[in-house]
Scaffold this motif. Structure first.
Motif: not given
Length: 484
Positions: A374-378, A279-296, A257-261
């Protein structure tokens, strides 16, 4: 010196911090688990009597913890919805968490409004199983009598604020909490009652959305209660992130997530357009696989824990001798590949060693999160600094690779109660505005989080080459996955 408190009611416990209102220094702390039994087979319950939140709040505040406190802010778990009848009593237990029982309801709602893009345009997000709007659809389909009796809809922090104030006629929420419901738009700043009706089958009363520095009211004892907010927004506020900052959370799944005006509307549905607590915005992008990748990977390699996996990975080198892991083990949301599986590419005789696979697991997880960044940067979001949260952020293999793969300075804050701290900072803001010492547009400047700062440095070029290797394999395996 004023004293304020922040109360964070998470899915499992209540934590309270008492802070100096000017500096944010923590003076006292309290903690108590929610008196809730785990369901058979473990995990978290899907239904919780909200009285459990009040009981743990009372226990956490014991021993005179709140003595001298002038204002309280409330943060609470996201996605919990408390249905009330016309008398203000709970119709049924609160529906909490991200259980899978609402998945069919989410798909129904997406179709009912005309697809993912229609939802993104309407409220800045596409319904997911965890969201309140989806839970309402499930309620209408599964418990129609309870749905019919539902007259008022509150979230966890709304309900707690209302209880602390003595259950007044006026019920309030904030932009941050409202933006996660699926029936309030951060772009327009308004509710979509038609979406409540689409989900629940009829209209319901919704809490008034008040400003970030406004007070929800005063308790009978004269204690100021601020607007409150969701746990995600409170944690961002407690960390002190601002424009140019992003937060990457490493749980079993990951979020960026990132702060955006400005509000972001993403037709693909990969960005969830939330509001923050300032009062600003908080766009969020989610991935399903983070630490579960490491545990696997740890289970596959027969190492006992993530620390051992990190130690093994550090014996390899950037690029893992050509091994690339696309970590889509549970399908994936970013990119939108719900039915895919993971891919291990680049196998050669010399790369088939445990340390290279361990390294590929860390790089694959971080490259997946870099894709989300990069989705947010884009979409024009400025990312100069990345806050890395979660226990896995402490692992040497994560810290060695993250700055160069993210292409930014990485900040690893010390573990702390950031959601409770953010709630306390909100309380200090509301108190200052009420007393005339703070501007409603400018929150109090508190001390930043104590943190380790990691720079990409000379490793940047190597990291970007590793990233390009990952992108090439992703494009070959899932061509066009990131095209909206």
């Amino acid at each position: 010196m004023g004293i304020v408190a922040g109360l964070d009611s998470s899915p499992d416990f209540t934590r309270i911090v008492v802070c100096d209102s000017e500096t944010g220094a923590v003076l006292r702390q309290g903690f108590a688990p929610h008196p809730v039994e785990s369901p058979e087979g473990g995990g978290r319950p899907s239904d919780v009597d909200p009285q459990a939140w009040l009981l743990s709040l009372g226990e956490a505040a014991g021993g005179g913890l709140l003595e001298g406190v002038q204002a309280i802010g409330v943060s609470a778990q996201a996605n919990a919805v408390v249905p009330l009848d016309t008398q203000g009593n709970t119709v049924r237990p609160a529906m909490v968490g991200g259980d899978k029982r609402s998945q069919v309801a989410a798909a129904d709602l997406i179709d009912a409004l005309g697809g993912r893009e229609a939802w993104a345009q309407a409220v800045g997000c596409v319904p997911q199983a965890a969201q309140p709007v989806t839970k309402l659809r499930w309620l209408a389909r599964t418990e129609p009598e309870a749905a019919a009796r539902t007259a008022v809809l509150l979230q966890a922090h709304d309900w707690l604020v209302w209880q602390l104030l003595g259950r007044p006629v006026r019920r309030t929420t904030d932009r941050g909490g409202a933006s996660g419901t699926g029936y309030w738009s951060a772009a327009t700043g308004g509710y979509r009652p038609d979406l409540v009706e689409l989900a629940l089958g009829h209209q319901a009363m919704l809490p008034e959305v008040i400003g970030p520095a406004e007070a929800a009211g005063t308790t009978p004892e004269g204690l100021l209660i601020s607007a409150g907010t969701g746990e995600t927004m409170a944690a961002a506020f407690g960390l002190g992130i601002g424009l140019g900052d992003a937060v990457v959370s490493l749980g079993a799944s990951g979020s960026v997530m990132a702060v955006h005006p400005e509000p972001l509307v993403d037709p693909s549905g990969m960005i969830t357009g939330l509001a923050d607590a300032t009062g600003m915005h908080l766009p969020v992008v989610t991935t399903l696989n983070a630490v579960r990748t490491l545990r696997g990977a740890a289970e596959l390699l027969g190492v006992p824990d993530l620390e051992s996996l990190s130690e093994l990975a550090m014996k390899s080198t950037p690029g893992a001798h050509g091994l690339v892991l696309l970590p889509y083990l549970e399908g994936e949301r970013t990119p939108h590949l719900p039915h895919t599986a993971g891919t291990l590419a680049g196998l050669r005789r010399e790369s088939m060693r445990p340390e290279h696979l361990a390294r590929a697991a860390f790089e694959g997880m971080l490259c997946g999160l870099a894709d989300a960044l990069d989705v947010l940067r884009g979409r024009g979001v400025d990312v100069r600094r990345v806050f890395l949260l979660g226990a896995a952020a402490e692992l040497p293999a994560v810290q060695a690779a993250a700055p160069a793969l993210f292409g930014a300075q990485v900040v690893v804050p010390q573990p702390a109660d950031y959601a409770a701290t953010g709630a306390a900072r909100q309380a200090a803001w509301a108190l200052g505005v009420t007393q005339g010492t703070l501007d409603p547009r400018t929150p109090p400047a508190w001390q930043g989080a104590v943190a380790q700062v990691l720079e990409p440095g000379e490793e940047l070029a190597v990291g970007q080459a590793v990233r390009q290797q990952f992108v090439s394999v992703r494009e070959q395996t899932h061509p066009g996955a990131f095209r909206a």
